[in-house]
Design a protein around this motif. Structure first.
Motif, mmCIF file in Angstrom:
data_model
loop_
_atom_site.group_PDB
_atom_site.id
_atom_site.type_symbol
_atom_site.label_atom_id
_atom_site.label_comp_id
_atom_site.label_asym_id
_atom_site.label_seq_id
_atom_site.Cartn_x
_atom_site.Cartn_y
_atom_site.Cartn_z
ATOM 1 N N SER A 237 -14.665 1.038 -10.522
ATOM 2 C CA SER A 237 -14.120 2.018 -9.588
ATOM 3 C C SER A 237 -15.222 2.968 -9.147
ATOM 4 O O SER A 237 -16.281 3.057 -9.794
ATOM 5 C CB SER A 237 -12.968 2.798 -10.222
ATOM 6 O OG SER A 237 -13.414 3.513 -11.355
ATOM 7 N N ARG B 183 -12.996 -2.507 -3.747
ATOM 8 C CA ARG B 183 -12.286 -3.628 -4.379
ATOM 9 C C ARG B 183 -11.828 -4.665 -3.358
ATOM 10 O O ARG B 183 -11.757 -5.860 -3.683
ATOM 11 C CB ARG B 183 -11.110 -3.109 -5.202
ATOM 12 C CG ARG B 183 -11.590 -2.413 -6.472
ATOM 13 C CD ARG B 183 -10.497 -2.190 -7.464
ATOM 14 N NE ARG B 183 -11.014 -1.650 -8.710
ATOM 15 C CZ ARG B 183 -10.257 -1.164 -9.688
ATOM 16 N NH1 ARG B 183 -8.936 -1.158 -9.548
ATOM 17 N NH2 ARG B 183 -10.793 -0.694 -10.786
ATOM 18 N N GLU B 184 -11.536 -4.235 -2.149
ATOM 19 C CA GLU B 184 -11.184 -5.185 -1.092
ATOM 20 C C GLU B 184 -12.348 -6.135 -0.832
ATOM 21 O O GLU B 184 -12.177 -7.357 -0.735
ATOM 22 C CB GLU B 184 -10.833 -4.409 0.183
ATOM 23 C CG GLU B 184 -10.267 -5.261 1.303
ATOM 24 C CD GLU B 184 -9.930 -4.430 2.539
ATOM 25 O OE1 GLU B 184 -10.221 -4.902 3.644
ATOM 26 O OE2 GLU B 184 -9.408 -3.304 2.372
ATOM 27 N N THR C 52 -12.551 3.482 -3.797
ATOM 28 C CA THR C 52 -12.364 2.371 -4.727
ATOM 29 C C THR C 52 -11.601 1.228 -4.059
ATOM 30 O O THR C 52 -11.936 0.049 -4.254
ATOM 31 C CB THR C 52 -11.620 2.844 -5.990
ATOM 32 O OG1 THR C 52 -12.434 3.804 -6.676
ATOM 33 C CG2 THR C 52 -11.325 1.678 -6.933
ATOM 34 N N SER C 53 -10.607 1.558 -3.250
ATOM 35 C CA SER C 53 -9.837 0.519 -2.539
ATOM 36 C C SER C 53 -10.724 -0.277 -1.598
ATOM 37 O O SER C 53 -10.618 -1.515 -1.513
ATOM 38 C CB SER C 53 -8.686 1.163 -1.756
ATOM 39 O OG SER C 53 -7.758 1.745 -2.622
ATOM 40 N N GLN D 246 -10.124 7.484 -4.669
ATOM 41 C CA GLN D 246 -9.135 6.398 -4.652
ATOM 42 C C GLN D 246 -9.323 5.499 -3.434
ATOM 43 O O GLN D 246 -9.312 4.264 -3.546
ATOM 44 C CB GLN D 246 -7.722 6.994 -4.666
ATOM 45 C CG GLN D 246 -6.640 5.958 -4.926
ATOM 46 C CD GLN D 246 -5.280 6.592 -5.159
ATOM 47 O OE1 GLN D 246 -5.164 7.796 -5.329
ATOM 48 N NE2 GLN D 246 -4.246 5.765 -5.161
ATOM 49 N N LYS D 247 -9.523 6.107 -2.273
ATOM 50 C CA LYS D 247 -9.708 5.323 -1.050
ATOM 51 C C LYS D 247 -11.021 4.538 -1.106
ATOM 52 O O LYS D 247 -11.100 3.374 -0.693
ATOM 53 C CB LYS D 247 -9.682 6.234 0.171
ATOM 54 C CG LYS D 247 -9.651 5.465 1.485
ATOM 55 C CD LYS D 247 -9.394 6.370 2.673
ATOM 56 C CE LYS D 247 -9.322 5.541 3.962
ATOM 57 N NZ LYS D 247 -9.195 6.393 5.160
#
Length: 271
Positions: free
Chosen positions: A146, A161-162, A157-158, A154-155
């Motif tokens: 992360s 991870r995408e 990390t998204s 949070q955004k």
């Protein structure tokens, strides 16, 4: 025989530039165990599957002699070209055929490499070369990283991870060992005195460029790049752009925290 995935000079150079050394929590977990077992200070540590030497350097202050081994000549050349303590040296050999005498090694380590080895042959070789009372420390970081940066962690990390999930579609089947937290490798270790620690978390200081470079250094990305160079390059470029926009910055050198979870197998050979 160990799986060979990091052979090219170009890949080895990216690996050397962007792969990170073991984090402080992982280092402390290993050192505490070795102190508990009275395995340090000691004469000889061997770091198997050392790549370009990031983990090997950590061992330097704790042993009289440290030898990093890897099956890849390109990786070993990168390691040799990197400044290190004078007691550290490197050699090319498979993990399953270590050129050390029986009972001559005090500590055997492997950082983020054991999933590429032939498990049964490697653990037999570890048993052979370790002295009575010698120790193993085998670790990997997992794929569930992360990112942290201000209030957009949070955004961010998204977005990471995408991209990372897309890259992992090209993983070798040996990633199964990482996905099961090295459970199969742990069970194969022939030492009655052993433990598996699965909750070691380390913040790795990085930059946006470093995070993207880390993904580039991963073997599945290199597989993706060989199959579709344009799509692979575009994926990283677009991901970097989205990360910078989300952070509200323009510089690739902007610092971020890259959080990783380590799994560590620790074992001690009977005396």
């Amino acid at each position: 025989m160990a799986t060979q995935m990091f052979e090219g000079r170009g890949h080895a150079a990216v690996y050397q530039k962007y792969r990170f050394a073991p984090g402080k929590e992982l280092q402390q977990t290993i050192l505490s165990y070795l102190q508990e077992k009275k395995a340090i200070p000691a004469e000889l540590a061997v770091d198997v599957g050392c790549g370009s030497g990031q983990g090997t350097h950590f061992l330097g202050p704790h042993f009289k002699k440290v030898v990093g081994t890897d099956i890849s000549e390109a990786q070993i050349q990168e390691a040799k070209d990197t400044p290190c303590m004078p007691n550290i040296s490197y050699l090319v050999c498979p993990a399953e055929e270590l050129p050390f005498q029986e009972g001559s090694v005090d500590v055997l380590t492997s950082f983020t490499a054991a999933h590429w080895f032939d498990t049964q042959r490697f653990v037999r070789e570890a048993q052979r070369v370790l002295r009575p009372g010698g120790c193993v420390a085998i670790s990997t970081y997992t794929v569930d990283m992360s990112l942290r940066y201000g209030d957009c962690s949070q955004k961010l990390t998204s977005i990471f991870r995408e991209c990372w999930d897309k890259i992992l579609e090209y993983s070798h089947n040996r990633i199964k060992h990482v996905l099961d937290d090295y459970k199969e490798i742990f069970e194969a270790l022939p030492f009655p005195d052993k433990k598996r620690v699965t909750d070691i978390y380390d913040p790795i200081p990085m930059t946006v460029e470093g995070v993207v470079g880390y993904m580039e250094s991963a073997s599945p990305y290199q597989t993706f790049k060989k199959k579709d160079p344009k799509a692979a390059t575009s994926l990283l470029q677009e991901t970097e752009k989205r990360m910078l926009e989300t952070m509200g910055v323009s510089s690739r050198e902007t610092p971020v925290e890259f959080w990783v979870r380590h799994v560590c197998l620790l074992g001690c050979k009977g005396r």
